[in-house]
Design an enzyme around this catalytic site. Sequence first.
Site, mmCIF file in Angstrom:
data_model
loop_
_atom_site.group_PDB
_atom_site.id
_atom_site.type_symbol
_atom_site.label_atom_id
_atom_site.label_comp_id
_atom_site.label_asym_id
_atom_site.label_seq_id
_atom_site.Cartn_x
_atom_site.Cartn_y
_atom_site.Cartn_z
ATOM 1 N N ASN A 143 -6.088 -7.752 -2.540
ATOM 2 C CA ASN A 143 -5.631 -8.122 -1.207
ATOM 3 C C ASN A 143 -4.613 -7.193 -0.552
ATOM 4 O O ASN A 143 -4.438 -7.247 0.656
ATOM 5 C CB ASN A 143 -5.022 -9.524 -1.235
ATOM 6 C CG ASN A 143 -6.017 -10.566 -1.649
ATOM 7 O OD1 ASN A 143 -7.094 -10.690 -1.068
ATOM 8 N ND2 ASN A 143 -5.682 -11.320 -2.676
ATOM 9 N N TYR A 144 -3.892 -6.399 -1.323
ATOM 10 C CA TYR A 144 -2.772 -5.663 -0.749
ATOM 11 C C TYR A 144 -2.882 -4.151 -0.800
ATOM 12 O O TYR A 144 -2.346 -3.464 0.059
ATOM 13 C CB TYR A 144 -1.470 -6.088 -1.432
ATOM 14 C CG TYR A 144 -1.046 -7.473 -1.036
ATOM 15 C CD1 TYR A 144 -0.444 -7.696 0.197
ATOM 16 C CD2 TYR A 144 -1.262 -8.563 -1.864
ATOM 17 C CE1 TYR A 144 -0.055 -8.967 0.585
ATOM 18 C CE2 TYR A 144 -0.881 -9.848 -1.489
ATOM 19 C CZ TYR A 144 -0.279 -10.031 -0.268
ATOM 20 O OH TYR A 144 0.093 -11.286 0.124
ATOM 21 N N ILE A 145 -3.516 -3.647 -1.840
ATOM 22 C CA ILE A 145 -3.606 -2.195 -1.955
ATOM 23 C C ILE A 145 -4.833 -1.731 -1.188
ATOM 24 O O ILE A 145 -5.955 -2.153 -1.481
ATOM 25 C CB ILE A 145 -3.713 -1.786 -3.435
ATOM 26 C CG1 ILE A 145 -2.422 -2.166 -4.169
ATOM 27 C CG2 ILE A 145 -4.004 -0.295 -3.568
ATOM 28 C CD1 ILE A 145 -2.522 -2.088 -5.669
ATOM 29 N N SER A 160 -2.998 -8.061 -6.157
ATOM 30 C CA SER A 160 -2.632 -6.952 -5.279
ATOM 31 C C SER A 160 -3.796 -5.973 -5.125
ATOM 32 O O SER A 160 -4.006 -5.421 -4.049
ATOM 33 C CB SER A 160 -1.384 -6.237 -5.789
ATOM 34 O OG SER A 160 -1.479 -5.960 -7.158
ATOM 35 N N SER A 192 0.828 -1.211 0.000
ATOM 36 C CA SER A 192 0.000 0.000 0.000
ATOM 37 C C SER A 192 0.864 1.264 0.000
ATOM 38 O O SER A 192 0.528 2.254 -0.648
ATOM 39 C CB SER A 192 -0.934 0.007 1.219
ATOM 40 O OG SER A 192 -1.999 -0.893 1.012
#
Length: 724
Positions: free
Chosen positions: A681-683, A678, A468
């Site tokens: 799940n990640y950003i 991403s 992020s």
Amino acid sequence: MTETVVKKEKKVVDSIKKRKIKSETSPTKKMKKEKDSKKPSKNGAKKEIKDEVKEEFKDEVKDDDSSNSDDENDDTFKWWENTDDMDGEVKWENLEHNGVLFPPEYEPLPKNVKLYYDGKPVTLPKEAEEVAGFFGALLESDHAKNPTFQKNFFRDFKEVLQESGGCPDADIQEFSKCDFSKIFQHFDKLREEKKALPPKEKKKIKEEKEASEEKYKFCLLNGRKEQVGNFRIEPPGLFRGRGAHPKTGTLKRRVYPESITLNLGKDAPIPPPPAGHQWGDIKHDNTVTWLAMWKENIMGSVKYVRFSQNSSFKGMSDFKKFEKARELKKHVDKIRNDYRSKLKSSLMIDRQIATATYLIDVFALRAGGEKRDDEADTVGCCSLRFEHIFLKPPSTVIFDFLGKDSIRFYQEVQVDTQVFKNLKIFKKDPKKPGDDLFDRLDPSILNKYFQEFMPGLTAKVFRTYNASKTMQDQIDLIPNEGTVNEKVVAFNAANREVAILCNHQRTIPKAHQAGVQKINEKIEEMIWQKIKLKRIMLQLDKTMKKKELEYFEEIDDLTKEKEMEIVERWSQKELDRISKKFEKDKEKLKFEKKELSPEDYKVKSTEIKEDHKKKLESAKALIKQYKSEAKKQKYEEKSTYTAEKLKAQIDKLEERIKNTSLQLKDKEENSTVSLGTSKMNYIDPRLTVMFAKKFNVPIEKLFTKTLREKFAWAIESADADWKF
DNA sequence: CGGATAACTTAGTAGAGGTAAG
DNA sequence: CTTACCTCTACTAAGTTATCCG
């Protein structure tokens, strides 16, 4: 390659510096705002009143919400408007649902579709036939060629065959004597038939399916309707393990109600099990969020039926995950200082902890837990072995190992000199291939270390945080200009940085190479068209060139040879296309022949021939024209041509060329990188929402429908100046 | 304490579905 | 309107982490 990694190393140092500066400056407005948003009850007076009202009509919140939304029947629970009581052991008060949906019973193959053994058709008991069918259906896939897959499948096939009474026609003992091709062809035919069904029929089937699934789709959580995720019980089949999985091809057995445990509220009615069956067990555990579970027979692990991605549970835990990652911002300097100093610790364990933390922080490695030997041999940080890193003095490390899902992690990077020294020590003498690099470590030791700095901090938080953080930094670099399309491309480029950081890969689509070439040819042809138009402009008025030298500069780029080449290729394609169409039409007519009167057939037949002839002739004329134009480098002028009209056409082509080139660039750069993981799940989704609002890009361009539902909380709570 | 297990998140892919090009 | 291609969703495997248990 090396360059980007050097940058990576520098980036960490930079961000450590930056953080320091930031934390030294006086508390900003932003920080205050953050604090406030965490405790909504201490917000303005208006909000407080609203909360009180809600409290009073707790049971009617649903009605209240639906009354203030006029477009949809928006009865979603907006948990993000009050995030105070999200923690706690007890997850729910009441939970009601309709159980799970089982796959249909096995439907035996038609009598004429058989397995061939040793060249002869054989009849199988239906249980064994089903298993043979699982393999037959996969016959043309890579799985069926994998020896481990074959071995495991055949072992289980024989077992089921024995259980079900054996094959009366042959003693089936050798895989190599089995011929599944008739079974494959059968399934292939079914697939084709299904695909060829008229749209009306397809729609009807879909609607029927929807209707039968309707009651499983939703459940009642504390009286509110919530969506269930995977309510369909996984059908039997052959286990498709990834990479070199020792158990790939193993039979995944059918799941019956008897092996299913339901979890629901104490007062909730128990959904009736399918006729003639019983539920395995009924639980009322309100400290967990699953609705049903069963134990799967391959790895012995438990499968859960859970809430869907857009449910409040999933939303809340996403929210908490990203808030935790943001919390790490406040501690990351301290942690980095600590592990940097411990890199030189005299205690081996501390050195290993520090070095592993460095790898997790800088290269976004996963924790890397131990794996059993009946699983694929993949590793993460703690489970790295001697053979997974190569040291190249003075400070280059080459990582080469298989990570989660057997995705290769290959990077040649520059590391901190002390890290290099440590890795050298961890590979020192008695150590040999097969030995653990971090012999004193496992994820729980690392996580304990992390929790000294921040409660709840674990290895995976670093991936979320760095992903992020990278996205925020990348977005900050994007200029707020250009078309929506260009901004989306810029967003995707930022997204791609994150995906590369996390090593999110995908297999190159089969048609990629051909697709790229096709687009390149298309671009070439458009440029050809454009230059031709410009040349015509000059034919009409030679004086223009002097006035707008730059505009006409490119006309020299197209040499006579090149143009002839393009014309040749274009002609070939055009002729191919026309003859293909002709073949298709004939084929179609053959199909319709039965239903047509002989006269009609004749009429249609000549119609098709005429049409083909006409098209062929006009194409040939055009080709002739283009060829002679290319040869003479002089172009036919139509009476309707004016400078303005030509200019307009050229502008249009310019636009199309620009778009297609952009599309090509995107395609090339995304061929091996998967952006979806991403993004999902990640950003922090609030970054995406912030981008959409700040850059005036419709959120639909960045989030698909499912992602918009999953991240509804972010869409409604972040604005154009939100910061990670 | 250490291994096993439970419960959750993260992951790539197959195939459905949608859309632009022809 | 069909075809080809591409995007999206559903699926389920494969991770992580906390906790349980001997």
